[in-house]
Design an enzyme around this catalytic site. Structure first.
Site, mmCIF file in Angstrom:
data_model
loop_
_atom_site.group_PDB
_atom_site.id
_atom_site.type_symbol
_atom_site.label_atom_id
_atom_site.label_comp_id
_atom_site.label_asym_id
_atom_site.label_seq_id
_atom_site.Cartn_x
_atom_site.Cartn_y
_atom_site.Cartn_z
ATOM 1 N N TYR A 19 -5.511 10.758 -9.495
ATOM 2 C CA TYR A 19 -5.842 9.443 -8.538
ATOM 3 C C TYR A 19 -7.168 9.179 -8.270
ATOM 4 O O TYR A 19 -7.555 8.049 -8.630
ATOM 5 C CB TYR A 19 -5.079 9.560 -7.418
ATOM 6 C CG TYR A 19 -5.396 8.666 -6.173
ATOM 7 C CD1 TYR A 19 -5.279 7.238 -6.519
ATOM 8 C CD2 TYR A 19 -6.435 9.055 -5.369
ATOM 9 C CE1 TYR A 19 -5.783 6.242 -5.700
ATOM 10 C CE2 TYR A 19 -7.055 8.008 -4.538
ATOM 11 C CZ TYR A 19 -6.820 6.740 -4.660
ATOM 12 O OH TYR A 19 -7.417 5.737 -3.832
ATOM 13 N N ASP A 49 -1.980 5.753 -5.463
ATOM 14 C CA ASP A 49 -2.039 6.637 -4.230
ATOM 15 C C ASP A 49 -0.626 6.214 -3.471
ATOM 16 O O ASP A 49 0.372 5.488 -4.093
ATOM 17 C CB ASP A 49 -3.196 6.275 -3.272
ATOM 18 C CG ASP A 49 -3.021 5.027 -2.327
ATOM 19 O OD1 ASP A 49 -2.046 4.112 -2.742
ATOM 20 O OD2 ASP A 49 -3.657 4.859 -1.493
ATOM 21 N N GLU A 78 -13.312 8.277 -1.012
ATOM 22 C CA GLU A 78 -12.071 8.841 -1.655
ATOM 23 C C GLU A 78 -11.399 10.220 -1.201
ATOM 24 O O GLU A 78 -10.380 10.338 -0.751
ATOM 25 C CB GLU A 78 -12.051 8.586 -3.169
ATOM 26 C CG GLU A 78 -12.159 7.299 -4.004
ATOM 27 C CD GLU A 78 -10.891 6.444 -3.308
ATOM 28 O OE1 GLU A 78 -9.771 6.822 -3.152
ATOM 29 O OE2 GLU A 78 -11.015 5.145 -3.504
#
Ligand code: SF4
Length: 339
Positions: A142, A160, A59
């Protein structure tokens, strides 16, 4: 659990309908999206594991970076640092060297700081909720939600840029951040929240494309308010062009490099070829192109006749792979086959 008031109700698409109708829409949306994801998701290495360390690493690497650029870095990084403890114990220069080429080096520093915190304060185990993950360096809303849902199954939506675009088209309008996250939360499949989040993002990355959404291939087109027909309110800022010069000096297996100040806002502490100003450069040995955010650089590399007039060091080529180089320095050194 069923949301008390679904997004579909909020936008008024089913005014007067009862809750069970909204629930069935949500269920229909989830089942269509997840069935599509099961059959069409790209085969990406970080999707093979729910290990929070691997999910977190992917991520962070994927923030503002293309999947193709992340693949090799992810593999090499995991080989060098297979656990969060190994990453925490590494020198920052080693972490930055492996990050080189991904850009946005602050991410690497935050990653390193978070690894130390997880190791020191949590015994090497990642916190299991989005709220507690959010407390770690470099983990925003996020990323916290993505890790919590994928690694720990927490039913929390992660939005996102791709998911945001899908949601705005599905619901037919531009919504503020709060409404967007609420809409995502309402549509989230509670049984498979990690897959549901990834499916929404995958839909945005491969089908609901920014310029030309492929609505004929979309598994949820029946529920979409716009089918791609949403007016754009923002345009990408125009790219600017700049010419920059660097000096190249080599001698028997060494190259002359200098380290950027630790006070620089961009790439502090990274190594690069000495930049040259207007009156310092002559005929270019070669040129190449390099882009950083909204600037396209035309890079001219000139022979550096008097390296000792510049601050810097002679670096043996054997040390280069472990040195935190800027992406541009790495590109130049590859071109002259020193890397
Ligand atoms: Fe996007 Fe088209 Fe699907 Fe709507 S129908 S979500 S615009 S791809």
């Amino acid at each position: 659990m069923i949301p008390r008031k679904t997004a579909v109700q909020r936008r008024g698409a089913i005014d007067g309908e009862n809750l069970s109708r909204a629930v069935s829409i949500q269920h229909y949306f989830s089942s269509r999206l997840l069935a599509w994801y099961d059959g069409h998701a790209r085969d990406l290495p970080w999707r093979k594991s729910r290990d929070p360390y691997r999910v977190w690493l992917s991520e962070i690497m994927l923030q503002q970076t293309r999947v193709a650029a992340v693949l090799e870095h992810y593999r090499v990084f995991l080989k060098k640092f297979p656990t969060v403890e190994k990453l925490a114990a590494a020198r920052e220069a080693t972490v930055l060297a492996l990050w080189s080429g991904l850009g946005y080096y602050r991410r690497a520093r935050m990653l390193h700081a978070a690894a130390k915190k997880v190791t020191r304060e949590h015994g090497g185990r990642f916190p299991e909720t989005s709220l507690s993950l959010h407390q770690l360096p470099g983990i925003g809303r996020y990323t916290a939600a993505a890790i919590a849902s994928i690694a720990f199954g927490e039913p929390v939506a992660a939005v996102d840029g791709n998911a945001e675009r899908v949601l705005s088209r599905l619901f037919g309008g531009h919504h503020d951040e709060r409404a967007t996250w609420e809409n995502a939360q309402d549509l989230l499949d509670r049984e498979r929240p990690g897959d549901a989040n990834q499916a929404m993002m995958e839909l945005g990355a491969t089908v609901c494309l920014p310029r030309e959404p492929k609505c004929l291939l979309c598994p949820v087109s029946e529920l979409c308010a716009t089918r791609g027909d949403l007016p754009r309110i923002s345009k990408a800022p125009p790219q600017t062009k700049r010419v920059i010069h660097f000096g190249l000096a080599r001698r028997s297996g060494e190259v002359f490099l200098q380290q950027r100040s630790s006070k620089e806002s961009l790439m502090p502490g990274m190594w690069e070829l000495p930049p040259l100003t207007g009156d310092q450069h002559g005929q270019a040995l070669f040129s190449l192109r390099h882009s950083i955010t909204i600037t396209d650089y035309s890079v001219r590399v000139t022979e550096l006749a008097f390296p000792d007039e510049h601050a810097g060091n002679w670096i043996a080529s054997s040390r280069l792979p472990a040195l935190p180089l800027t992406g541009l320095a790495r590109k130049i050194l590859r071109k002259i086959e020193m890397l």
